[in-house]
Design a protein around this motif. Structure first.
Motif: not given
Length: 228
Positions: A12, A16, A19, A88, A107-108, A111, A114, A173
Motif C-alpha cells: 500500500e 501511494n 500515485k 481507484h 474516495h476514502e 483508497e 484499490e 482529496r
C-alpha cells in the motif's frame, strides 16, 4: 494484478508513493521533490528519502531517484501507478453509481480497496459500468493499457479573466470541501460564472444559486474549461 512486494516494503505504501509521484509530476512528468512528496503524503522528509532509495534499488526499480534532484517514475513505476489510478477511479464510479455511496465518501473507500482487486474483478467492474472514461469527480480513468486522455483544463486560480466556464473536475482529496461544492452545484459538467477574482479570493455562481466565495486553497480544487 497486485504488485510484487519490494523487499519488505508495504504494498500500500508503494502504491501511494507511485500515485503521488504521478500526480505531482503532471502530464509533463516533471521531477518531483522529496519535500513535495512529504507534504502530499503527510510523512517526514527522512521517511520519503528512505522509501525512494528502496524503490530505486529494487530488482525492478519503480523510480529513478537522485538526491537533491528529485524523483521520476520508471516505466514499471508508471505502469503500476496508472493501474492503481484505474482501480481507484473505477471503484469510485462503482461505489457512486451502483452502491449509491455519497460522493464525499467514495474516495476514502476506494483508497482502502484499490491495492487489492484482481484484474478479473477490475474487468467485471468496468464491464458492469459500461467501460466509463471518467469517474464521478470528472477525472479520466486510464484504459487497461495505461493510456489516458489529456484533459484540457485549468484550476480556478489559473484564470486570467472572469466569465462563464464548465467545471471539468473537482478534487476528491477533501470530503468536506467536496460536499460543500456539490451543495452549490459545482460538479463536473456544471456551468459556472466567475463573477470576480483576486489572488486570494474567487466568487462564482451556478444557475440560480447564491454566490459562492472560495479562498485560494479551495479554488485550486476546481478545474474548469472553456464553455465554447
Amino acid at each position: 494484478m497486485p504488485p510484487s512486494r519490494q523487499g519488505n516494503v508495504n504494498t500500500e505504501s508503494v502504491d501511494n508513493y507511485l500515485k503521488a509521484i504521478l500526480a505531482l509530476g503532471g502530464p509533463d512528468e516533471r521531477r518531483v521533490s522529496s519535500t513535495s512528496l512529504a507534504d502530499r503524503l503527510n510523512v517526514a522528509p527522512a521517511s520519503v528519502t528512505n522509501m525512494l532509495q528502496k524503490l530505486a534499488a529494487a530488482s525492478v526499480p519503480f523510480v529513478e531517484y537522485e538526491r537533491h534532484r528529485g524523483v521520476l517514475l520508471s516505466a514499471a513505476g508508471k505502469r503500476r501507478a496508472l493501474e492503481v489510478v484505474r482501480h481507484h477511479r473505477l471503484l469510485e464510479t462503482f461505489l457512486f453509481e451502483v452502491l449509491d455511496y455519497p460522493i464525499e465518501e467514495v474516495h476514502e473507500e476506494a483508497e482502502r480497496l484499490e491495492h487489492f482487486i484482481s484484474e478479473r474483478f477490475e474487468e467485471r467492474i468496468a464491464a458492469k459500468l459500461g467501460h466509463p472514461k471518467f469517474d464521478p469527480h470528472g477525472h479520466c480513468i486510464p484504459a487497461m493499457d495505461g493510456r489516458m486522455s489529456k484533459q484540457i483544463s485549468k484550476t480556478l486560480t489559473e484564470l486570467k479573466h472572469d466569465g462563464e466556464f464548465l467545471v471539468d473536475s473537482v478534487s476528491d482529496r477533501d470530503a468536506t470541501l467536496l460536499k460543500r461544492l456539490r451543495t452549490h452545484g459545482i460538479t463536473p459538467g456544471a456551468r459556472v460564472q466567475v463573477i470576480s477574482r483576486s489572488p486570494d479570493d474567487f466568487v462564482l455562481r451556478t444557475g440560480n444559486s447564491k454566490a459562492l466565495r472560495l479562498n485560494r486553497n479551495l479554488a485550486t480544487a476546481v478545474r474548469i474549461r472553456s464553455d465554447h
